[in-house]
Design a protein around this motif. Sequence first.
Motif, PDB file in Angstrom:
ATOM      1  N   CYS A 154     -19.672 -22.439  10.779  1.00 21.88           N
ATOM      2  CA  CYS A 154     -19.607 -22.027   9.385  1.00 21.88           C
ATOM      3  C   CYS A 154     -18.976 -20.650   9.292  1.00 21.88           C
ATOM      4  O   CYS A 154     -19.571 -19.640   9.707  1.00 21.88           O
ATOM      5  CB  CYS A 154     -21.024 -22.009   8.785  1.00 21.88           C
ATOM      6  N   ASN A 156     -17.047 -17.802   6.708  1.00 26.11           N
ATOM      7  CA  ASN A 156     -16.880 -17.507   5.290  1.00 26.11           C
ATOM      8  C   ASN A 156     -15.403 -17.466   4.926  1.00 26.11           C
ATOM      9  O   ASN A 156     -14.527 -17.554   5.769  1.00 26.11           O
ATOM     10  CB  ASN A 156     -17.572 -16.180   4.931  1.00 26.11           C
ATOM     11  N   ARG A 160     -12.076 -17.218   7.713  1.00 26.17           N
ATOM     12  CA  ARG A 160     -11.378 -18.470   8.045  1.00 26.17           C
ATOM     13  C   ARG A 160      -9.902 -18.341   7.745  1.00 26.17           C
ATOM     14  O   ARG A 160      -9.508 -17.886   6.671  1.00 26.17           O
ATOM     15  CB  ARG A 160     -11.969 -19.638   7.254  1.00 26.17           C
ATOM     16  N   ASN A 454     -24.087 -25.871   1.703  1.00 27.18           N
ATOM     17  CA  ASN A 454     -22.936 -25.423   2.497  1.00 27.18           C
ATOM     18  C   ASN A 454     -21.936 -24.635   1.668  1.00 27.18           C
ATOM     19  O   ASN A 454     -20.780 -24.460   2.066  1.00 27.18           O
ATOM     20  CB  ASN A 454     -22.239 -26.603   3.183  1.00 27.18           C
ATOM     21  N   CYS A 457     -20.013 -21.619   3.175  1.00 27.79           N
ATOM     22  CA  CYS A 457     -19.007 -21.857   4.219  1.00 27.79           C
ATOM     23  C   CYS A 457     -17.695 -22.300   3.603  1.00 27.79           C
ATOM     24  O   CYS A 457     -17.665 -22.982   2.576  1.00 27.79           O
ATOM     25  CB  CYS A 457     -19.486 -22.923   5.195  1.00 27.79           C
ATOM     26  N   CYS A 459     -15.371 -24.794   4.222  1.00 23.90           N
ATOM     27  CA  CYS A 459     -15.244 -25.997   5.063  1.00 23.90           C
ATOM     28  C   CYS A 459     -14.037 -26.831   4.675  1.00 23.90           C
ATOM     29  O   CYS A 459     -13.718 -26.980   3.491  1.00 23.90           O
ATOM     30  CB  CYS A 459     -16.501 -26.865   4.939  1.00 23.90           C
ATOM     31  N   CYS A 479     -19.584 -27.730   9.979  1.00 19.51           N
ATOM     32  CA  CYS A 479     -19.449 -26.780   8.879  1.00 19.51           C
ATOM     33  C   CYS A 479     -20.105 -27.316   7.619  1.00 19.51           C
ATOM     34  O   CYS A 479     -20.822 -26.604   6.912  1.00 19.51           O
ATOM     35  CB  CYS A 479     -17.974 -26.486   8.636  1.00 19.51           C
ATOM     36  N   GLY A 482     -23.632 -26.952   7.400  1.00 20.96           N
ATOM     37  CA  GLY A 482     -24.076 -25.580   7.222  1.00 20.96           C
ATOM     38  C   GLY A 482     -24.567 -24.929   8.490  1.00 20.96           C
ATOM     39  O   GLY A 482     -25.342 -23.961   8.429  1.00 20.96           O
ATOM     40  N   GLN A 484     -24.904 -22.532  11.568  1.00 16.00           N
ATOM     41  CA  GLN A 484     -24.519 -21.138  11.712  1.00 16.00           C
ATOM     42  C   GLN A 484     -24.216 -20.740  13.152  1.00 16.00           C
ATOM     43  O   GLN A 484     -23.487 -19.780  13.388  1.00 16.00           O
ATOM     44  CB  GLN A 484     -25.652 -20.245  11.173  1.00 16.00           C
TER      45      GLN A 484
END
Length: 634
Positions: A154, A156, A160, A454, A457, A459, A479, A482, A484
């Motif tokens: 995951c 943020n 990403r 989630n 994240c 994703c 992801c 959720g 971590q």
Amino acid sequence: MLKCCFRLFSISFLGSCFLRNLVLKMISLSLSLFLLCVSQLFLFSMSFVGFAKAFQGSYMKSSITQIERRFDIPSSFIGVIDGSFEIGNLLVIAFVSYFGAKMHRPRLIGAGCLIMALGSFLTALPHFFQGLYKYETTISHSSEANGTETILPCLNNESRPQGDDLPSAETQTECEKVAGSSLWVYVFLGNMLRGFGETPVMPLGLSYLDDFAKKENTAFYLVTILGPMFGFMLGSFCAKLYVDIGAVDLDTITINHKDSRWVGAWWLGFLLTGAVMLLAGIPFWFLPRSLPKQEKNTSCTTVLLMLSIDHIFWFSADFLPSLRRLFSNTIYLLIILTNLVQVNGFIGLITFKPKFIEQTYGQSQSKAIFMIGILNLPAVALGIITGGFVMKRFKLNVLGAAKICIAASFFSFCLLLSQYFVHCGNIHVAGLTVSYQGEPEVSYQEQSLLSQCNSGCSCSLKHWDPVCSNNGLTYASPCLAGCQSSTGVGKELVYQNCTCVGDAHLPAANRSAVLGQCPHQDSCDHMFKIYMGLSVLGAFISACGATPGYVILLRSIQPDLKSLSLGMQTLIARTLGGIPPPIYFGALIDGTCLKWGVKRCGGRGAYGTVYLFLLLLFKIIHCDHWFSIIWFSQ
């Protein structure tokens, strides 16, 4: 003195005659032994080639799904590749049928074996150009100071990388080069080359047996039956081996042979089947062009007519009048249509059945292929033999044979219909087949994969990288679960502190997930056993109608049209029954997919399989045609 000379002359003359006769007998005996040895050698060689050809073809069928995944192509397109064998066969069959009998038949068969072997080697060639297989995954890696790696499922929005769902235009060309997406052409050409090489083997080989061999040709047919069994068993073995075996550390691979992203060592089987075919063709280069005829074998002639279009209509002056007479026969037309429907259903079924078993019953590709090889294919062979035995034992006429055919078609239809009620259902995928709270809720919308749990994240919604949580739900990616953090490496990787798993107040250890999708419910293995029982029984009953069907065809046609009728049936079955089914069955599979994955270059991959309805439709048409044949036979 004269009497003495006369006696000596008589003794010497008689002795020379005796020696001459003895020498002639020895020469005759040696020649007979030589002809017998050559005949037996040819029979053994043809048996081996029949085995190798079936071994090679069935392995290709068992590797369809592996090739589809390795080259990132949809099921409909893999059908085109599968049909290239028939395309290659039909392109040269007229030439071989006309000129083959005038040439050195054993050497022509040897050349065909060599071409088939080269086709197998060409099919395996892309593996050595593609580089390592990169399966779809969404996980990111962060190297720590101690040299270990921590998986960060995951991430943020800030951490990403952007453009994660689709590659940029600048990297598209390089991505396709790495993936080797166009190398499927080698598989297509290799399979077509196998079709070229197969053309002279059976027609010329069986005609040679018919001309020079005695009746003990049963071994040829028995050995040939073993080919498909061994082909599927080899396919099962190779499907368990990772595609890049020997080139990667298998401990670092995070998927196993039960995963839908797994690709087996498909190329390895083609090297082996090519080597077997190459070995099978060697004896034909040393056999004579012709031998003195021995006892005639009528059964072999019948089989020859069924497998070849030799002596049918090429360069024949009365072809059009004969063709007009043939197709004015209503029963023959109905038999052609019935056979065409049956071939379409069989080719579509055998091509995608491993994939159907994998998706419907949660079985691995390896197990699915193995079960087909040791259960379904022997049942088909036994059914054909049983149908012929019943015809011979009860000496049935055309009407009796038609009743056997319709009974076999009806009962196999009932068994196929019953398979609709023996299924496991979809696995529980959060946001896809159930809600994140576990309530049934099938959805085709990508946004349904998102949830409050989630939302923190960033994703990807396009990738398929499933994990199984300890609450029994499958999540499309770690992801989206959720998660971590993680511990472990390779297949032992465990995701922890997954916010979508269970109650948020539970300890992180109780909110974990492991690699791979969750297995089907406990009853699924039992359902699979019932399905295989119904499938094997249905294959046996359906095959019982094969021999009576050929008997009806032979007895419903004028004697001078039998060769033409069997040749036209073979030609139509190969053209309309061998090429289209893998294509439209594959399109049906693609069209009924619930979740599409993402290729390495931003395309789509296929994961859905539903085709029982089309098989049932073919069975209904098949039954209806046999009812019509009985009506016109009375």
